[in-house]
Design a protein around this motif. Structure first.
Motif, mmCIF file in Angstrom:
data_model
loop_
_atom_site.group_PDB
_atom_site.id
_atom_site.type_symbol
_atom_site.label_atom_id
_atom_site.label_comp_id
_atom_site.label_asym_id
_atom_site.label_seq_id
_atom_site.Cartn_x
_atom_site.Cartn_y
_atom_site.Cartn_z
ATOM 1 N N LEU A 60 9.347 -0.808 -15.581
ATOM 2 C CA LEU A 60 8.759 -0.194 -14.394
ATOM 3 C C LEU A 60 9.832 0.608 -13.659
ATOM 4 N N LYS A 61 9.698 1.929 -13.698
ATOM 5 C CA LYS A 61 10.584 2.787 -12.904
ATOM 6 C C LYS A 61 9.825 3.135 -11.637
ATOM 7 N N ARG A 62 10.293 2.591 -10.514
ATOM 8 C CA ARG A 62 9.499 2.619 -9.294
ATOM 9 C C ARG A 62 10.073 3.583 -8.258
ATOM 10 N N PHE A 63 9.210 4.476 -7.791
ATOM 11 C CA PHE A 63 9.542 5.403 -6.712
ATOM 12 C C PHE A 63 8.789 4.928 -5.471
ATOM 13 N N VAL A 64 9.284 3.872 -4.841
ATOM 14 C CA VAL A 64 8.533 3.275 -3.737
ATOM 15 C C VAL A 64 8.565 4.136 -2.482
ATOM 16 N N ASN A 65 9.502 5.074 -2.401
ATOM 17 C CA ASN A 65 9.587 5.963 -1.251
ATOM 18 C C ASN A 65 9.164 7.380 -1.615
ATOM 19 N N GLY A 66 8.340 7.505 -2.634
ATOM 20 C CA GLY A 66 7.890 8.819 -3.062
ATOM 21 C C GLY A 66 8.807 9.415 -4.111
#
Length: 436
Positions: A60-66
Motif C-alpha cells: 500500500l503506497k498511501r498518499f494520505v495528504n493528497g
C-alpha cells in the motif's frame, strides 16, 4: 452512535465501503480533483484496474495528504480492515514477513483507494503460490534529458526481442516519463530465475541499440533508457495499469495496443480522459492471462552471457550478496586499485531531503555558488535519486564532475539541505490514521 461526519457509505457489489473525507483535495494544480473524483475514476476503470492486481498481494503506497503530499509505503495490512478482505503472508530476503492485502473485487479496490492508494503496487505472484512469479516486468526508465521518442523506440525493440523469444509483451505508459512492458509467464520459475531472464533481456537490448539503451545498474554509468532488471527481484513492485501518478495533470499508467506505441503521448492519459477511452475501447490488456509463455529462451540467452564472462549484475542494496554478482559498489566509490586505469567517478552529493523540492532548491543554490562549473555539466551529470527507506522515500541530489577539468573541480561541501530521515524520525511519525 452518532452520524459520522465527512463520511459517505458506498454499496459496491453487495459490500459496504466507507469513503472518508470525500472532498479532500488530491490534485490542486489544473484539475482540482478530490478524493471522490479519484474514487469515481477507479469505479469507471475497475475491470481493467482489477485485472492487474486481482489475487496478488499489494504494497500500500498511501498518499494520505493528497497526491501533492508525501507518500509512505505500508506493507502490512491494516488491522481494522473489513472481514471480507483477504490477506497473504509474504516472506522477504531480509528474513521478515508481512501480511499483505489481497484485492479480489471492486469493493476492495475502492477500500484501498480510500486509504490514499492511488498507485497500485502488486507483487508479480498470485496468492496461491508466492514463490513463483507469473509476470516478468520490463521497466523502461529514461535518464535526464532522454526523449519520449527514445523510450518508444526502446519499447519497440523490446517487443521484437520478446517475439523472437516466443513471448508476448503488453505495453503501458508508466504515467510518468517511462514505459512498462509486462509479460505473462508460466508460474514455474523462481524469482531469481525470472530476474536472470530480465537481465539477459536488458543486456540484449543494450547490444542492439547501444546508443539508446543501457542495462547498467549504477546511475553514474547509465545513458539513455535504463532497463531495470531488478524490478523482477523478490520484494520489488511496480505500479499497475490504471494507477494514478502524483504529477500535476493526474496522469495514469495507461495500457496500450502495440500499434498505439509509436504515436502515444503520456499526457493524453489522465484521470479525466481515461474513463472515456475505457468506455470506448475497453482494456487493451484484457487478453494477457491467456498469453502465458516460457522464459527458457531468455534463460538460454543468460547462459550465453555467463559463458561470455558477464555473470550476474548488481542487486538492490538490501539484498544478500549472491554468487557471481559483480562488486556491489558504485564505480565512484570503488578503489582505484581495483582495475588499473579506471578512474573513480567524481561525484559530489549536494543535497539530501525528504522534500524533493527542497533538494532541487539545494541543487540550484550549489549551481549559483559554482556558476562556471554548472555551465560545464551535461544534462545527465545531475543525478536525482529517490532513496527508499523501509516506509518512506527521500531525495538525494548528486553532480558528476566528469566533464569538469580536475584543476577546476570544487571540493566536496556539506550537502545543503542535509536532512536524511532517520529511523528515529520515522518512528516519531507514528502510525497513520486509518480514515485518511
Amino acid at each position: 452512535m452518532g452520524i459520522e461526519k465527512n463520511v459517505e457509505l458506498l454499496t459496491i457489489e453487495g459490500f459496504t465501503v466507507r469513503l472518508t473525507h470525500p472532498d479532500k483535495l488530491y490534485f490542486s494544480a489544473h484539475t482540482n480533483l478530490s478524493k471522490f473524483d479519484i474514487v469515481h475514476y477507479f469505479l469507471s476503470v475497475a475491470p481493467g484496474a482489477l485485472a492487474g492486481i486481482r489475487d496478488r498481494p499489494l504494497v500500500l503506497k498511501r498518499f494520505v495528504n493528497g497526491a501533492e503530499g508525501e507518500a509512505f509505503y505500508q506493507k502490512r495490512a491494516p488491522s481494522n480492515r473489513p472481514p471480507w478482505l483477504r490477506t497473504a503472508t509474504l516472506a522477504f530476503p531480509s528474513g521478515r514477513t508481512a501480511e499483505e492485502v489481497v484485492i479480489e473485487n471492486t469493493a476492495g479496490l475502492i477500500w484501498i483507494v480510500n486509504l490514499g492508494c492511488i498507485e497500485l503496487h502488486p507483487h508479480p505472484v498470485r496468492s496461491h503460490d508466492l514463490d513463483h512469479p507469473d509476470e516478468l516486468r520490463v521497466d523502461l526508465d529514461p535518464g535526464p534529458g532522454v526523449s519520449w521518442e527514445d523510450v518508444r523506440s526502446v519499447a519497440l525493440e523490446v517487443k521484437a526481442l520478446l517475439e523472437e523469444m516466443g513471448l508476448r509483451g503488453w505495453p503501458k505508459t508508466s504515467g510518468s516519463r517511462g514505459m512498462h512492458v509486462n509479460v505473462r509467464i508460466e508460474q514455474r520459475w523462481t524469482f531469481d530465475e525470472v530476474r536472470r531472464a530480465a537481465l539477459a533481456l536488458s543486456r540484449e537490448i543494450e547490444r542492439r541499440v547501444p546508443a539508446l539503451a543501457t542495462s547498467k545498474w549504477w546511475k553514474e554509468e547509465r545513458h539513455g533508457v535504463f532497463l531495470d532488471y531488478n524490478q523482477n527481484a523478490k520484494e520489488r513492485t511496480t505500479c499497475a495499469a490504471y494507477s494514478v501518478r502524483p504529477v500535476p495533470d493526474a496522469r495514469v499508467s495507461a495500457p496500450l495496443h502495440w500499434h498505439e506505441v509509436p504515436d502515444c503521448q503520456p499526457a493524453d492519459f489522465t484521470v479525466l480522459t481515461m474513463p472515456k477511452r475505457f468506455a470506448e475501447v475497453g482494456d487493451p490488456h484484457a487478453g494477457i492471462d491467456a498469453a502465458r509463455g516460457s522464459i527458457e529462451a531468455l534463460l538460454d540467452l543468460a547462459a550465453k552471457d555467463d559463458v561470455a564472462g558477464l555473470g550476474d549484475a548488481p542487486w538492490p542494496p538490501h539484498f544478500r550478496k549472491v554468487e557471481g554478482e559483480a562488486r556491489r559498489v558504485a564505480p565512484s566509490r570503488a578503489k582505484s586499485t581495483v582495475k588499473r586505469g579506471r578512474a573513480r567517478m567524481p561525484l559530489l552529493v549536494v543535497a539530501n531531503s525528504p522534500n524533493r523540492d527542497a533538494a532541487l532548491s539545494g541543487l540550484e543554490n550549489w549551481k549559483n555558488r559554482h556558476p562556471e562549473i554548472a555551465g560545464l555539466l551535461a544534462v545527465d551529470d545531475v543525478l536525482v535519486d529517490s532513496m527508499r527507506s523501509r516506509s518512506s522515500t527521500w531525495t538525494r541530489v548528486r553532480v558528476n564532475l566528469r566533464h569538469v577539468p580536475e584543476a577546476l573541480r570544487p571540493l566536496a561541501e556539506s550537502p545543503d539541505p542535509n536532512d536524511i530521515p532517520t529511523r528515529e524520525q520515522l518512528t516519531k511519525r507514528g502510525p497513520p490514521k486509518q480514515d485518511d
